[in-house]
Design a protein around this motif. Sequence first.
Motif, mmCIF file in Angstrom:
data_model
loop_
_atom_site.group_PDB
_atom_site.id
_atom_site.type_symbol
_atom_site.label_atom_id
_atom_site.label_comp_id
_atom_site.label_asym_id
_atom_site.label_seq_id
_atom_site.Cartn_x
_atom_site.Cartn_y
_atom_site.Cartn_z
ATOM 1 N N VAL A 1 0.690 -1.171 0.059
ATOM 2 C CA VAL A 1 -0.003 -0.109 -0.139
ATOM 3 C C VAL A 1 1.148 1.191 0.177
ATOM 4 N N GLU A 2 1.985 1.243 0.966
ATOM 5 C CA GLU A 2 2.977 2.315 0.959
ATOM 6 C C GLU A 2 3.549 2.773 -0.333
ATOM 7 N N ASN B 1 2.444 1.549 -3.392
ATOM 8 C CA ASN B 1 1.326 2.136 -4.455
ATOM 9 C C ASN B 1 1.136 3.726 -4.285
ATOM 10 N N THR B 2 0.938 4.138 -2.941
ATOM 11 C CA THR B 2 0.812 5.382 -2.811
ATOM 12 C C THR B 2 1.773 6.375 -3.321
ATOM 13 N N ARG C 1 1.877 6.586 -6.921
ATOM 14 C CA ARG C 1 0.801 7.571 -7.441
ATOM 15 C C ARG C 1 1.409 8.934 -7.236
ATOM 16 N N GLU C 2 2.151 9.304 -5.978
ATOM 17 C CA GLU C 2 2.646 10.465 -5.799
ATOM 18 C C GLU C 2 3.760 11.014 -6.671
ATOM 19 N N TYR D 1 1.437 -0.807 -11.004
ATOM 20 C CA TYR D 1 -0.210 -0.924 -10.440
ATOM 21 C C TYR D 1 -0.681 -2.189 -10.577
#
Length: 188
Positions: free
Chosen positions: A62-63, A65-66, A69-70, A167
């Motif tokens: 999750v980290e 992935n975030t 995206r950032e 992703y």
Amino acid sequence: MVSGGWGWFMTVASILIGQTTVLTMGFINNRSQARREARARAADRYKSVAERRETFELTQLVEVNTLLREAVTSLHAFVSARRHYRSRLREDPAEPPETYRQPMLDASAATDTALDALRSQIGFILADEVRAPTDAAEKALTMAAASVLRDEPVDPGALGARADAAYEALSVRLRDIYATRESAVLAL
């Protein structure tokens, strides 16, 4: 009288054989119980380690992935700021370039920070099939940021394909972990 002596002996022998049988069965049962408990403790330890690993991996996925995206968002902002800076210089060369340059420098710094954060977390990904596409996406983003600094064109299609592959790998692994957990819960 001889038969009375044997009767007593048979009674004592029966008692001794009974006590020996009880003690032997108790010993066997205790050993079996101890083995079952040891197996249960080992299974609990294995389950605990597996749950901690899954929790760690879920958190990292999750980290990442975030952070991915950032990084993509900050790169788009950097491309936009660089484009805006170049167009403002063409439109009004008399203005001091520093007023135009600062938003672009801020966007560049934000991109560098986002890419550094992403780079630092990729190594914690446990699954090789997830780490490889995520690493490839990070390298593509880094190369694109360098191209933007050199005023070279950036292929958004190739960049998007790398990011999409990362992703997809992240989401597939997340789904696999949750499916494994769900099947383990249903098995109970």
